[in-house]
Design an enzyme around this catalytic site. Structure first.
Site, mmCIF file in Angstrom:
data_model
loop_
_atom_site.group_PDB
_atom_site.id
_atom_site.type_symbol
_atom_site.label_atom_id
_atom_site.label_comp_id
_atom_site.label_asym_id
_atom_site.label_seq_id
_atom_site.Cartn_x
_atom_site.Cartn_y
_atom_site.Cartn_z
ATOM 1 N N SER A 172 -36.910 -13.152 12.910
ATOM 2 C CA SER A 172 -35.455 -13.763 12.601
ATOM 3 C C SER A 172 -34.587 -13.165 13.277
ATOM 4 O O SER A 172 -34.508 -13.433 14.621
ATOM 5 C CB SER A 172 -35.244 -13.402 11.038
ATOM 6 O OG SER A 172 -34.127 -13.935 10.540
ATOM 7 N N ASP A 237 -38.360 -23.240 5.891
ATOM 8 C CA ASP A 237 -37.704 -22.224 5.947
ATOM 9 C C ASP A 237 -36.135 -22.670 5.417
ATOM 10 O O ASP A 237 -35.708 -23.568 6.051
ATOM 11 C CB ASP A 237 -37.467 -21.802 7.113
ATOM 12 C CG ASP A 237 -37.044 -20.430 7.637
ATOM 13 O OD1 ASP A 237 -35.906 -20.192 6.937
ATOM 14 O OD2 ASP A 237 -37.608 -19.594 8.333
ATOM 15 N N HIS A 266 -38.449 -18.622 4.681
ATOM 16 C CA HIS A 266 -37.904 -17.691 5.533
ATOM 17 C C HIS A 266 -38.600 -16.387 5.524
ATOM 18 O O HIS A 266 -38.949 -15.495 6.349
ATOM 19 C CB HIS A 266 -36.316 -17.480 5.563
ATOM 20 C CG HIS A 266 -35.740 -16.726 6.641
ATOM 21 N ND1 HIS A 266 -36.051 -17.139 7.914
ATOM 22 C CD2 HIS A 266 -35.495 -15.580 6.779
ATOM 23 C CE1 HIS A 266 -35.505 -16.241 8.721
ATOM 24 N NE2 HIS A 266 -34.972 -15.189 8.094
#
Length: 294
Positions: A172, A237, A266
């Site tokens: 991320s 996501d 996610h």
């Protein structure tokens, strides 16, 4: 990487004033949690001891905890940050330099590191960004680059890891320092897990080019990465759209088979069996073949 919801007024203020990259970064990216650990010095500051709080939700015994080394190092930006080395196995060909996602710190990641490293038979080095955990300073894009630089330097010098034995892993928001380092140094491999193309492209999905107000501009650095890259992304996501992973994979000069996890969001990719299977294949088969190791 978590994001706050933007009101219409905030959105206009943020992107139309015009803003500076630091303001986008602050609004969209950095949410340091309450620290889940402390670090105390021993032997007149020559060594450090890790103490986890209940927030860390540590899942192992004292034996595994004793395999975790922590210490502090000063970055080029002047902040003392916490670096962690998790010795999950004996002699291992590879060590992961892991840049974690947002809203977590090293204490909360420690159980995951032990489980992942043990299953993959690798050791893991990680660090807390400036302003996270017990690391000094404030989180910023520039500080993230300083933070990963000192972690990589420590991995090379303190732990004598050669670049061909280092795998960079960025999850991320952690894809940002990972991509930056990988664009400057060649390593065994680069793993980008739910990476973002740029901050502005996350906030404004229709953005097709890089503007001066943008931040975290991974997409413009991808072409400079010479190491083999694997991209992992969930197709559902809800934070960083799947299109970011696809575009980054498409722009990478050297790639190995990606992992697109059907139905994953996610924060749950690691719960799918394909996640561990693909990483094991990368380490046990793909990289030895690329490096000519029998």
């Amino acid at each position: 990487m978590a994001m706050n919801a933007l009101t219409c007024g905030e959105f206009c203020c943020l992107f139309c004033c015009p803003p500076c990259p630091a303001s986008i970064a602050k609004k969209l990216a950095f949410l340091p949690p309450e620290p889940s650990y402390t670090v105390s010095t021993e032997d007149n500051g020559a060594s450090y001891s890790l103490h986890l709080t209940d927030r860390a939700e540590f899942q192992y015994s004292q034996k595994e905890l004793d395999c975790i080394e922590v210490f502090k190092a000063r970055t080029k930006g002047g902040n003392k940050i916490c670096v962690m080395f998790v010795r999950c196995t004996g002699p291992s060909r590879y060590t992961l330099l892991f840049s974690h996602g947002n809203a977590v710190d090293l204490g909360q990641m420690s159980s995951f590191f032990i489980g992942l490293g043990t299953r993959l038979k690798v050791n893991i080095c990680s660090y807390d960004y400036s302003g996270y955990g017990v690391s000094e300073g404030k989180p910023s894009e520039r500080n993230m680059y300083h933070d990963i630089d000192i972690a990589y330097y420590i991995l090379r010098t303190r732990y004598n890891q050669n670049p061909e034995n280092v795998i960079l892993y960025g999850q991320s928001i952690g894809s940002v320092p990972t991509v930056d380092l990988a664009s400057r140094y060649e390593v065994a491999a680069v793993i980008l897990h739910a990476p973002l193309m740029s901050g502005l492209r996350v906030a404004c999905p229709d953005t097709q080019r890089t503007y001066c107000c943008d931040s975290f501009v991974n997409i413009d650095k991808i072409s400079k990465i010479k190491s083999p890259m694997m991209v992992i992304h969930g197709t559902d996501d809800e934070v960083i759209d799947f299109s970011h992973g696809l575009e980054i994979y498409d722009k990478a000069p050297v790639t190995v088979e990606p992992l697109w996890v059907e139905g994953a969001g996610h924060n749950d990719v690691e719960l799918y069996g394909a996640y561990l299977e693909r990483l094991k294949k990368l380490i046990d088969t793909d990289l030895p073949k690329l490096q000519g190791i029998k």
